[in-house]
Design a protein around this motif. Structure first.
Motif, PDB file in Angstrom:
ATOM      1  N   GLY A 151     -27.244 -18.830 -19.746  1.00 33.64           N
ATOM      2  CA  GLY A 151     -27.292 -17.597 -20.291  1.00 33.64           C
ATOM      3  C   GLY A 151     -28.672 -16.867 -20.425  1.00 33.64           C
ATOM      4  N   LEU A 152     -29.633 -17.416 -20.156  1.00 34.66           N
ATOM      5  CA  LEU A 152     -31.094 -17.181 -20.547  1.00 34.66           C
ATOM      6  C   LEU A 152     -31.694 -16.272 -19.291  1.00 34.66           C
ATOM      7  CD1 LEU A 152     -32.327 -20.103 -22.489  1.00 34.66           C
ATOM      8  CD2 LEU A 152     -31.368 -18.140 -23.387  1.00 34.66           C
ATOM      9  N   VAL A 153     -32.484 -15.515 -19.415  1.00 34.58           N
ATOM     10  CA  VAL A 153     -33.277 -14.824 -18.392  1.00 34.58           C
ATOM     11  C   VAL A 153     -34.668 -14.667 -19.001  1.00 34.58           C
ATOM     12  CG1 VAL A 153     -31.418 -13.476 -17.342  1.00 34.58           C
ATOM     13  CG2 VAL A 153     -32.721 -12.381 -19.279  1.00 34.58           C
ATOM     14  N   GLN A 154     -35.835 -14.647 -18.029  1.00 31.98           N
ATOM     15  CA  GLN A 154     -37.300 -14.616 -18.521  1.00 31.98           C
ATOM     16  C   GLN A 154     -37.445 -13.277 -17.806  1.00 31.98           C
ATOM     17  OE1 GLN A 154     -40.264 -14.381 -18.177  1.00 31.98           O
ATOM     18  NE2 GLN A 154     -41.380 -15.862 -19.341  1.00 31.98           N
ATOM     19  N   ASP A 155     -37.956 -12.302 -18.607  1.00 28.39           N
ATOM     20  CA  ASP A 155     -38.162 -10.860 -18.075  1.00 28.39           C
ATOM     21  C   ASP A 155     -39.556 -10.810 -17.413  1.00 28.39           C
ATOM     22  OD1 ASP A 155     -35.597 -10.037 -18.293  1.00 28.39           O
ATOM     23  OD2 ASP A 155     -36.074  -9.152 -20.511  1.00 28.39           O
ATOM     24  N   GLN A 187     -23.767 -13.884 -15.009  1.00 25.10           N
ATOM     25  CA  GLN A 187     -22.985 -13.255 -14.077  1.00 25.10           C
ATOM     26  C   GLN A 187     -23.641 -12.952 -12.802  1.00 25.10           C
ATOM     27  OE1 GLN A 187     -21.116  -9.472 -15.623  1.00 25.10           O
ATOM     28  NE2 GLN A 187     -20.082 -10.425 -17.160  1.00 25.10           N
ATOM     29  N   ALA A 188     -23.034 -12.963 -11.522  1.00 29.84           N
ATOM     30  CA  ALA A 188     -24.119 -12.880 -10.340  1.00 29.84           C
ATOM     31  C   ALA A 188     -24.978 -11.736 -10.497  1.00 29.84           C
ATOM     32  CB  ALA A 188     -22.900 -12.781  -9.342  1.00 29.84           C
ATOM     33  N   ASP A 189     -24.792 -10.537 -10.768  1.00 32.93           N
ATOM     34  CA  ASP A 189     -25.714  -9.595 -10.701  1.00 32.93           C
ATOM     35  C   ASP A 189     -26.835  -9.713 -11.753  1.00 32.93           C
ATOM     36  OD1 ASP A 189     -26.217  -6.577  -9.917  1.00 32.93           O
ATOM     37  OD2 ASP A 189     -26.306  -6.219 -11.869  1.00 32.93           O
ATOM     38  N   GLN A 190     -26.289 -10.311 -12.997  1.00 36.64           N
ATOM     39  CA  GLN A 190     -27.626 -10.752 -13.885  1.00 36.64           C
ATOM     40  C   GLN A 190     -28.585 -11.627 -13.170  1.00 36.64           C
ATOM     41  OE1 GLN A 190     -24.989 -11.908 -17.018  1.00 36.64           O
ATOM     42  NE2 GLN A 190     -25.509  -9.967 -18.220  1.00 36.64           N
ATOM     43  N   ALA A 191     -28.023 -12.701 -12.621  1.00 37.11           N
ATOM     44  CA  ALA A 191     -28.677 -13.992 -11.916  1.00 37.11           C
ATOM     45  C   ALA A 191     -29.648 -13.273 -10.958  1.00 37.11           C
ATOM     46  CB  ALA A 191     -27.649 -15.078 -11.697  1.00 37.11           C
ATOM     47  N   THR A 226     -22.376 -17.431  -7.088  1.00 31.49           N
ATOM     48  CA  THR A 226     -22.647 -17.168  -5.616  1.00 31.49           C
ATOM     49  C   THR A 226     -23.609 -16.228  -5.679  1.00 31.49           C
ATOM     50  OG1 THR A 226     -20.569 -18.588  -4.843  1.00 31.49           O
ATOM     51  CG2 THR A 226     -21.937 -17.181  -3.252  1.00 31.49           C
ATOM     52  N   LEU A 227     -24.491 -16.163  -4.919  1.00 33.95           N
ATOM     53  CA  LEU A 227     -25.260 -14.971  -4.799  1.00 33.95           C
ATOM     54  C   LEU A 227     -25.217 -14.361  -3.367  1.00 33.95           C
ATOM     55  CD1 LEU A 227     -28.686 -16.175  -6.309  1.00 33.95           C
ATOM     56  CD2 LEU A 227     -26.839 -14.924  -7.377  1.00 33.95           C
ATOM     57  N   ASP A 228     -25.110 -13.124  -3.190  1.00 34.99           N
ATOM     58  CA  ASP A 228     -25.272 -12.722  -1.771  1.00 34.99           C
ATOM     59  C   ASP A 228     -26.418 -12.469  -1.388  1.00 34.99           C
ATOM     60  OD1 ASP A 228     -25.165 -10.250   0.245  1.00 34.99           O
ATOM     61  OD2 ASP A 228     -23.213 -10.038  -0.221  1.00 34.99           O
ATOM     62  N   THR A 229     -26.875 -13.212  -0.061  1.00 34.95           N
ATOM     63  CA  THR A 229     -28.141 -13.334   0.319  1.00 34.95           C
ATOM     64  C   THR A 229     -28.804 -11.950   0.651  1.00 34.95           C
ATOM     65  OG1 THR A 229     -27.570 -15.638   0.769  1.00 34.95           O
ATOM     66  CG2 THR A 229     -29.619 -14.494   1.708  1.00 34.95           C
ATOM     67  N   ALA A 230     -28.108 -11.298   1.449  1.00 34.63           N
ATOM     68  CA  ALA A 230     -28.396  -9.848   1.848  1.00 34.63           C
ATOM     69  C   ALA A 230     -28.808  -8.900   0.765  1.00 34.63           C
ATOM     70  CB  ALA A 230     -27.350  -9.214   2.838  1.00 34.63           C
ATOM     71  N   LEU A 232     -29.623  -9.939  -2.212  1.00 38.08           N
ATOM     72  CA  LEU A 232     -30.576 -10.632  -3.080  1.00 38.08           C
ATOM     73  C   LEU A 232     -31.869 -10.084  -2.303  1.00 38.08           C
ATOM     74  CD1 LEU A 232     -31.745 -12.389  -5.266  1.00 38.08           C
ATOM     75  CD2 LEU A 232     -31.210 -14.276  -3.565  1.00 38.08           C
ATOM     76  N   ARG A 233     -31.915 -10.172  -0.900  1.00 37.09           N
ATOM     77  CA  ARG A 233     -33.261  -9.750  -0.213  1.00 37.09           C
ATOM     78  C   ARG A 233     -33.501  -8.252  -0.486  1.00 37.09           C
ATOM     79  NH1 ARG A 233     -31.109 -12.898   4.707  1.00 37.09           N
ATOM     80  NH2 ARG A 233     -32.114 -14.632   4.778  1.00 37.09           N
ATOM     81  N   GLU A 234     -32.660  -7.635  -0.933  1.00 37.92           N
ATOM     82  CA  GLU A 234     -32.945  -5.993  -1.047  1.00 37.92           C
ATOM     83  C   GLU A 234     -33.452  -5.906  -2.578  1.00 37.92           C
ATOM     84  OE1 GLU A 234     -29.519  -3.634  -0.470  1.00 37.92           O
ATOM     85  OE2 GLU A 234     -29.346  -3.952   1.567  1.00 37.92           O
ATOM     86  N   ARG A 235     -32.972  -6.799  -3.078  1.00 41.32           N
ATOM     87  CA  ARG A 235     -33.621  -6.660  -4.626  1.00 41.32           C
ATOM     88  C   ARG A 235     -34.833  -7.326  -4.662  1.00 41.32           C
ATOM     89  NH1 ARG A 235     -30.353  -6.467  -8.958  1.00 41.32           N
ATOM     90  NH2 ARG A 235     -27.899  -6.181  -9.098  1.00 41.32           N
ATOM     91  N   ILE A 236     -35.250  -8.292  -4.003  1.00 46.36           N
ATOM     92  CA  ILE A 236     -36.465  -8.843  -3.795  1.00 46.36           C
ATOM     93  C   ILE A 236     -37.613  -7.737  -3.320  1.00 46.36           C
ATOM     94  CG2 ILE A 236     -38.065 -10.894  -3.070  1.00 46.36           C
ATOM     95  CD1 ILE A 236     -35.545 -12.467  -2.845  1.00 46.36           C
TER      96      ILE A 236
END
Length: 481
Positions: A151-155, A187-191, A226-230, A232-236
């Protein structure tokens, strides 16, 4: 050792970027902490460095701003959250107030520690998904997966916030660690949002090879979504664009990476780590040109190579031909400033170019006059010369791969050079290196880029006869017009 001078948060704020070393502060338990070496400083806010107390070496973070409590608490809580989740991080040894104001955090000082960023530099030039590059990156993404599973993130994810010590990978910078879902996976969106921050540190070529990084992220993280690859690429891509914009803004102001000094009649900006060594050149760039070897002396620019500090540099002066030319340039950013920014853009994107080290503008208040840029020297051979033996056969395999990679990257990033002469392309250390960035531009629209690319492509092809094998190879392998 020199006797340390006693300091308080107030006096350290007044010292700015240059606190007197060594210095001593008093901890809330009465111990004296002696700062021996500064590793990072945010003027008037935070000092990080190697320190000693009661005979023990520590990494000390001094929070010296008047409102430092919030950042100090957040850093402590982040370190504690990492430790509670079993994520390796340097052990917290003390967290408290400084005598006279401010706060301190002490963690283990790891003398053998090297950042993952240092390890990455050795493999950064390898093709995306290369096994040696993956060997450096995969442990960081696996560590990120473990954080997300807890449940941790690093901003503030970047390779410099991972340390390797004793063969173990660690996460640092607790100030940027947050617990979004204690005890359960994100959750997927957070990850995906947090994964994108780390992936955006890599060259864009990795976006098409994201699968092994996702696999590494999942390998130790139970319950990860599960991460949506497409998606995720847009986010990157979005995250990388934002990082680039922020970074380029920093190249034009005083900050941790760059030293900027502005007076009524001059603006000087240098890479901070280079500023002291370049001080003599920056003080009198014309004298440096006069003592160097002249490479070009035209109406609009003068270029010289000089030896300085046991290394070669190139200094380019942008001249003013006449009063009309001076007036036309006075209100616009100088060509030195433009080349400075574009050089850093290319470096950020992983495109080979001589490192831009400093720039100078003559000013009269807001009006610009002459300008200079100082770059590292590239000893490479220009492509007109280097490819001359291959005009009738096409480029050798290494050059062919480098040319395909360079122009595919420029095309993907919508970057036009503006003067694609073969003499502005150098072959060095397995890369095609771009120089003379005066007319370079990253286009916002596809249509604007398409027009500029047609001109760049045509100019590049004109370097060789249309009936040659090299011309035919380029025409077949460059992105289409």
């Amino acid at each position: 050792m020199t006797t340390p001078t006693a300091q308080t948060a107030s006096s350290l704020r007044a010292a700015g970027r240059e606190p007197p070393l060594p210095f001593a502060v008093t901890l809330d338990d009465g111990r004296e902490l002696v700062m021996l070496r500064v590793l990072r400083i945010l003027p008037s806010k935070r000092i990080v460095g190697e320190a000693e107390t009661a005979g023990s070496r520590m990494l000390a973070k001094l929070f010296i701003a008047p409102g430092s409590t919030r950042h100090w608490q957040r850093e402590r809580q982040g370190i504690e959250a990492l430790a509670a989740a079993g994520i390796p991080t340097p052990a917290l040894r003390h967290a408290g107030e400084l005598h006279g104001g401010g706060h301190v955090l002490l963690t283990d000082f790891l003398a053998d520690a090297a950042s993952l960023s240092d390890h990455w530099q050795a493999v950064a030039g390898l093709p995306a998904s290369h096994a040696d590059a993956l060997a450096v990156l995969a442990p960081a993404f696996a560590m990120l997966g473990r954080m997300h599973a807890h449940g941790l993130v690093q901003d503030d994810l970047h390779l410099g916030n991972f340390l390797v010590s004793g063969g173990e990978l660690m996460v640092i910078d607790g100030d940027a660690v947050r617990s979004l879902s204690p005890g359960q996976a994100l959750q997927a969106d957070q990850a995906a949002a947090n994964f994108a921050i780390l992936a955006a540190q890599l060259p864009a070529g990795w976006d098409e090879h994201i699968a092994p990084l996702i696999d590494a992220w999942r390998q130790d993280g139970e319950g990860l979504p599960t991460l949506d690859t497409a998606a995720l690429r847009e986010r990157i891509t979005h995250t990388r664009d934002a990082r680039l914009k922020d970074f380029l803004a920093k190249t034009l102001r005083d900050c941790t990476l760059f030293k900027a000094e502005k007076t009524f009649d001059r603006l000087t900006i240098a890479v901070r780590a280079e500023a002291d060594e370049l001080a003599e050149v920056l003080a009198d760039p014309d004298a440096a040109i006069a003592h160097g070897s002249l490479l070009k002396d035209g109406g609009t620019c003068t270029v010289a190579k000089l030896e300085h500090g046991n290394r070669p540099l190139v200094i380019k002066r942008y001249n003013l031909k006449n009063t009309r030319h001076a007036l036309s340039r006075a209100w616009r950013p100088s060509r030195a400033a433009h080349s400075w920014v574009e050089g850093h853009r290319l470096a950020f994107l992983g495109i080979a170019t001589p490192a831009p080290l400093a720039m100078i503008e003559e000013r009269a208040g807001p009006l610009r006059r002459r300008a200079w840029i100082i770059n590292a020297w590239c000893p490479g051979e220009d492509l007109a010369t280097h490819l001359a033996p291959y005009v009738d056969s096409g480029p050798p395999p290494a050059e062919a791969e480098a040319l395909r990679t360079l122009f595919a990257t420029l095309y993907r990033e919508r970057i036009s050079h503006g003067d694609m002469k073969a003499t502005n392309l150098l072959w060095h250390d397995g890369h095609v290196v771009l120089i003379d960035l005066d007319a370079m531009q990253q286009h916002r629209s596809a249509s604007s880029h398409a027009r500029a690319w047609r001109r760049d492509r045509a100019r590049l092809l004109r370097n060789w006869p249309t009936d040659s094998a090299l011309w035919r190879w380029l025409d077949a392998n460059l992105p289409p017009a």
